[in-house]
Design a protein around this motif. Sequence first.
Motif, PDB file in Angstrom:
ATOM      1  N   UNK A   1       0.788  -1.315   0.195  1.00 58.91           N
ATOM      2  CA  UNK A   1       0.232   0.088  -0.085  1.00 58.91           C
ATOM      3  C   UNK A   1       0.812   1.305   0.090  1.00 58.91           C
ATOM      4  N   UNK A   2       0.229   2.376  -0.354  1.00 55.67           N
ATOM      5  CA  UNK A   2       1.012   3.640  -0.152  1.00 55.67           C
ATOM      6  C   UNK A   2       1.026   4.421   1.105  1.00 55.67           C
ATOM      7  N   UNK A   3       2.177   4.800   1.569  1.00 55.08           N
ATOM      8  CA  UNK A   3       2.336   5.543   2.921  1.00 55.08           C
ATOM      9  C   UNK A   3       1.882   7.044   2.525  1.00 55.08           C
ATOM     10  N   UNK A   4       1.062   7.737   3.318  1.00 58.85           N
ATOM     11  CA  UNK A   4       1.012   8.967   3.435  1.00 58.85           C
ATOM     12  C   UNK A   4       0.796   9.459   4.783  1.00 58.85           C
ATOM     13  N   UNK A   5       1.664  10.529   5.141  1.00 53.97           N
ATOM     14  CA  UNK A   5       1.727  11.033   6.467  1.00 53.97           C
ATOM     15  C   UNK A   5       0.378  11.666   7.000  1.00 53.97           C
ATOM     16  N   UNK A   6      -0.207  11.732   8.230  1.00 57.12           N
ATOM     17  CA  UNK A   6      -1.174  12.531   8.601  1.00 57.12           C
ATOM     18  C   UNK A   6      -1.267  13.817   7.987  1.00 57.12           C
ATOM     19  N   UNK A   7      -0.332  14.510   7.879  1.00 54.31           N
ATOM     20  CA  UNK A   7      -0.375  15.919   7.479  1.00 54.31           C
ATOM     21  C   UNK A   7      -0.857  15.830   6.010  1.00 54.31           C
ATOM     22  N   UNK A   8      -0.399  14.876   5.283  1.00 56.81           N
ATOM     23  CA  UNK A   8      -0.608  15.122   3.746  1.00 56.81           C
ATOM     24  C   UNK A   8      -1.915  14.282   3.536  1.00 56.81           C
ATOM     25  N   UNK A   9      -2.451  13.532   4.505  1.00 50.30           N
ATOM     26  CA  UNK A   9      -3.886  13.174   4.296  1.00 50.30           C
ATOM     27  C   UNK A   9      -4.835  14.570   4.532  1.00 50.30           C
ATOM     28  N   UNK A  10      -4.392  15.347   5.770  1.00 50.64           N
ATOM     29  CA  UNK A  10      -5.194  16.211   6.033  1.00 50.64           C
ATOM     30  C   UNK A  10      -5.327  17.384   4.841  1.00 50.64           C
ATOM     31  N   UNK A  11      -4.155  17.729   4.237  1.00 51.39           N
ATOM     32  CA  UNK A  11      -3.993  18.695   3.201  1.00 51.39           C
ATOM     33  C   UNK A  11      -4.898  17.981   1.956  1.00 51.39           C
ATOM     34  N   UNK A  12      -4.805  16.750   1.754  1.00 53.84           N
ATOM     35  CA  UNK A  12      -5.641  16.165   0.718  1.00 53.84           C
ATOM     36  C   UNK A  12      -7.226  16.587   1.087  1.00 53.84           C
ATOM     37  N   UNK A  13      -7.802  15.956   2.311  1.00 55.04           N
ATOM     38  CA  UNK A  13      -9.032  16.357   2.418  1.00 55.04           C
ATOM     39  C   UNK A  13      -9.460  17.726   2.467  1.00 55.04           C
ATOM     40  N   UNK A  14      -8.290  18.652   2.972  1.00 55.32           N
ATOM     41  CA  UNK A  14      -8.757  20.007   2.895  1.00 55.32           C
ATOM     42  C   UNK A  14      -8.910  20.425   1.408  1.00 55.32           C
ATOM     43  N   UNK A  15      -8.214  20.030   0.668  1.00 54.95           N
ATOM     44  CA  UNK A  15      -8.184  20.445  -0.870  1.00 54.95           C
ATOM     45  C   UNK A  15      -9.520  19.881  -1.571  1.00 54.95           C
ATOM     46  N   UNK A  16     -10.043  18.725  -0.950  1.00 53.34           N
ATOM     47  CA  UNK A  16     -11.247  18.145  -1.346  1.00 53.34           C
ATOM     48  C   UNK A  16     -12.646  18.833  -0.677  1.00 53.34           C
ATOM     49  N   UNK A  17     -12.284  19.565   0.124  1.00 48.93           N
ATOM     50  CA  UNK A  17     -13.587  20.419   0.811  1.00 48.93           C
ATOM     51  C   UNK A  17     -14.154  19.610   1.914  1.00 48.93           C
TER      52      UNK A  17
ATOM     53  N   UNK B   1      -9.130   4.764  12.095  1.00 48.84           N
ATOM     54  CA  UNK B   1     -10.288   5.436  11.481  1.00 48.84           C
ATOM     55  C   UNK B   1     -10.105   6.624  11.326  1.00 48.84           C
ATOM     56  N   UNK B   2     -10.979   7.084  10.439  1.00 41.95           N
ATOM     57  CA  UNK B   2     -11.210   8.512  10.127  1.00 41.95           C
ATOM     58  C   UNK B   2     -12.456   8.886  10.097  1.00 41.95           C
ATOM     59  N   UNK B   3     -13.061   9.942  10.282  1.00 46.96           N
ATOM     60  CA  UNK B   3     -14.377  10.670   9.948  1.00 46.96           C
ATOM     61  C   UNK B   3     -14.361  11.995   9.098  1.00 46.96           C
ATOM     62  N   UNK B   4     -14.548  12.219   8.118  1.00 52.23           N
ATOM     63  CA  UNK B   4     -14.611  13.399   7.518  1.00 52.23           C
ATOM     64  C   UNK B   4     -15.957  14.099   7.198  1.00 52.23           C
ATOM     65  N   UNK B   5     -15.995  15.732   7.456  1.00 47.35           N
ATOM     66  CA  UNK B   5     -17.251  16.290   6.932  1.00 47.35           C
ATOM     67  C   UNK B   5     -16.947  17.597   6.166  1.00 47.35           C
ATOM     68  N   UNK B   6     -18.160  17.534   5.193  1.00 49.88           N
ATOM     69  CA  UNK B   6     -17.844  18.874   4.496  1.00 49.88           C
ATOM     70  C   UNK B   6     -17.937  19.998   4.970  1.00 49.88           C
ATOM     71  N   UNK B   7     -16.778  20.664   4.570  1.00 53.96           N
ATOM     72  CA  UNK B   7     -16.568  22.205   4.863  1.00 53.96           C
ATOM     73  C   UNK B   7     -17.472  23.114   4.153  1.00 53.96           C
ATOM     74  N   UNK B   8     -18.178  23.862   4.997  1.00 55.06           N
ATOM     75  CA  UNK B   8     -19.217  24.912   4.233  1.00 55.06           C
ATOM     76  C   UNK B   8     -18.339  25.982   3.572  1.00 55.06           C
TER      77      UNK B   8
END
Length: 223
Positions: A159-175, A216-223
Amino acid sequence: KEKKVKSLFDFKSIVGVDISQNMIEQAARIEKEQKSPNCDIQYVAGDVNDPETIQAAIDLHRGEKFDVCNAAFLINYFGTHDTLVEVLTSVKSMLKPHGIFMGMTQNPGLNLCEPTSQNVQRFGLAMENLNGHQPNDGDLVTVNINQWDGTNTIQTLDVVYWSYQTYERAFEKAGMKVEWVHITDSSHKESDCISNDEHQMDENEIMHWKHHPTIAFVATIVD
């Protein structure tokens, strides 16, 4: 703070999506054995990053977007940050405005230079970096999975390794905004609960989730 994990069969309607037709067939077989009469489950074989797949899933859901999207070990398969953002954006497009995206992935906080055989027996799977150092973003890491079939057979995949920070930036870019939820098992908490509050755990529980190979993770949409 505890979060109750709702049974899938408590939902009125579920659409399962997988790129593998074989996995769809296995899911349908298990569903037939366990299905609740109050839950309508349908399937789409396709790529979650394909707009046609997304539309097909929404069409099966009475043309409505979803309250919850759930994905176990999906976001650790994308080899570039841009692709990760694209997939998260696709998932967001399936959600209602107040919907949530939840799932599991490998724990980016693990020391992958440590021996992993104990984790295979304890948790059912373990990760390691065969290069002998902590991985960088985008590196492949090896996952060893205990088949639990009485033969001690170990299945291995990359599998591909991503850090917490990189995941969080990706989620943020996705809204979306992501929250990480540490997993405990039934020897530490009720089996249907997960907790992300370190202050409510004793020392053994804290060490347990810090060494757990999944998170685990839980992501919500940013208004």
